[in-house]
Design an enzyme around this catalytic site. Structure first.
Site, mmCIF file in Angstrom:
data_model
loop_
_atom_site.group_PDB
_atom_site.id
_atom_site.type_symbol
_atom_site.label_atom_id
_atom_site.label_comp_id
_atom_site.label_asym_id
_atom_site.label_seq_id
_atom_site.Cartn_x
_atom_site.Cartn_y
_atom_site.Cartn_z
ATOM 1 N N ARG A 148 0.859 -1.178 0.000
ATOM 2 C CA ARG A 148 0.000 0.000 0.000
ATOM 3 C C ARG A 148 0.902 1.237 0.000
ATOM 4 N NH1 ARG A 148 -2.266 -3.448 4.046
ATOM 5 N NH2 ARG A 148 -4.376 -4.165 3.517
ATOM 6 N N ARG A 243 -0.116 -2.008 -6.934
ATOM 7 C CA ARG A 243 -0.528 -3.060 -5.987
ATOM 8 C C ARG A 243 -1.514 -4.016 -6.650
ATOM 9 N NH1 ARG A 243 -1.337 -4.460 -0.463
ATOM 10 N NH2 ARG A 243 -3.522 -4.658 0.167
ATOM 11 N N TYR A 275 -9.716 -10.497 -7.265
ATOM 12 C CA TYR A 275 -8.706 -10.752 -8.292
ATOM 13 C C TYR A 275 -8.983 -12.035 -9.066
ATOM 14 C CZ TYR A 275 -6.305 -6.941 -6.073
ATOM 15 O OH TYR A 275 -6.001 -5.711 -5.556
#
Length: 299
Positions: A148, A243, A275
């Protein structure tokens, strides 16, 4: 100071000191609760004990009238639920009046990622300027470990173990993670460390601004966007996209959802599962292009 404001201030201090939540989370919760305080007079609330489920629904209706989008509405109600849970624990409320008020369902947008060829083009920075070396080291470690933005800027030199190729980061909810980084990231971090002292660092921060202070999140965003343009990428480059790209590429290569969850520092597997939709899109496009029975319009 009003009783409403005093309770919110105490709650935010509790989140900061006892829960040790991130500055960004504190800022978001504080903003949402300030808006709720500003609406309280219109709803007829002078003390939090006067708030029931109907008044919470009134907050939601007013928020929608002001144009609040579903995702922001969910954040506002989440902040209110959490605050009321704290008031219940403090004995100021008998029950949480926001518990039964459902958040609107926000459309689930698939995260966009940068394909591997474009990642390689982005990282092909071979300029021996100290700031360019710093930027490449940041890009390499962010994509190499799926960090992050807040985790990247908060890395100290003591958080590195370059011999084993690992970095230690503090994620959401003050959860620690030790993450592997690639050989390329290690090499460029080592190169940056050779130049870092030129900036007269104030502290142990790994990545520094021109002034020798810890680089800001805004500065990182600006530099990444500039490198995206300079390296000829068609899409806007920002830290979160790196990311997303890390997660997508790892899942496509390994298929190990649990491992990707651990690397990203997701508390819930459902957060990582988005994802799998991206991975399915990739597989579906390959199928459509390659499978004889998938070719449309041909007999």
């Amino acid at each position: 100071m009003s009783g409403l404001q005093a309770s919110v201030d105490q709650y935010l201090r509790y989140l900061k000191v006892e829960r040790q939540l991130s500055p960004l989370t504190l800022l978001n919760y504080g903003r949402q609760l300030q808006v709720i305080i500003s609406m309280a007079a219109d709803i007829g609330i002078q003390h939090w004990a006067q708030c029931d489920s109907n008044k919470v629904k009134r907050f939601a209706v007013l928020s929608r009238k002001h144009g609040l989008q579903p995702a922001s509405m969910a954040l506002r109600l989440s902040a209110l639920r959490s605050f009321f849970d704290w008031l219940v624990a403090q004995g100021e409320l008998d029950a949480n009046p926001a518990k039964g008020v459902a958040s609107p369902k926000a459309p689930r947008h698939l995260p966009k990622n940068i394909d591997v060829d474009d990642i390689n083009r982005l990282l092909d920075i071979d300029i021996n300027d100290p700031l360019a070396v710093r930027d490449r080291a940041m890009l390499e470690i962010m994509y190499g470990a799926g960090l992050r933005l807040s985790e990247l800027v908060n890395i100290d030199c003591r958080h590195l173990d370059l011999a084993s190729g690992e970095v230690w980061v503090m994620g959401k909810g003050s959860k620690e993670r030790r993450l592997p980084v690639g050989r390329s990231a290690v090499q460029w971090v080592e190169h940056w460390l050779e130049l870092r002292l030129l900036f007269g660092p104030d502290d142990d921060a790994l990545f520094l601004s021109r002034q020798g202070k810890r680089i800001s999140a805004r500065n990182v965003q600006k530099r990444f966007a500039e490198w995206g343009v300079r390296q000829g990428l068609n899409s806007h480059v920002h830290p979160h996209k790196l990311r997303h790209s890390f997660a997508t590429h790892m899942l496509e290569s390994s298929g190990d959802l649990r491992a990707v969850q651990e690397l990203l520092g997701h508390a819930n597997l459902s957060t990582t599962q988005i994802y799998t939709h991206l991975d399915f899109q990739h597989l579906a496009s390959v199928y459509d292009a390659a499978h004889p029975r998938a070719r449309r319009g041909k007999s």
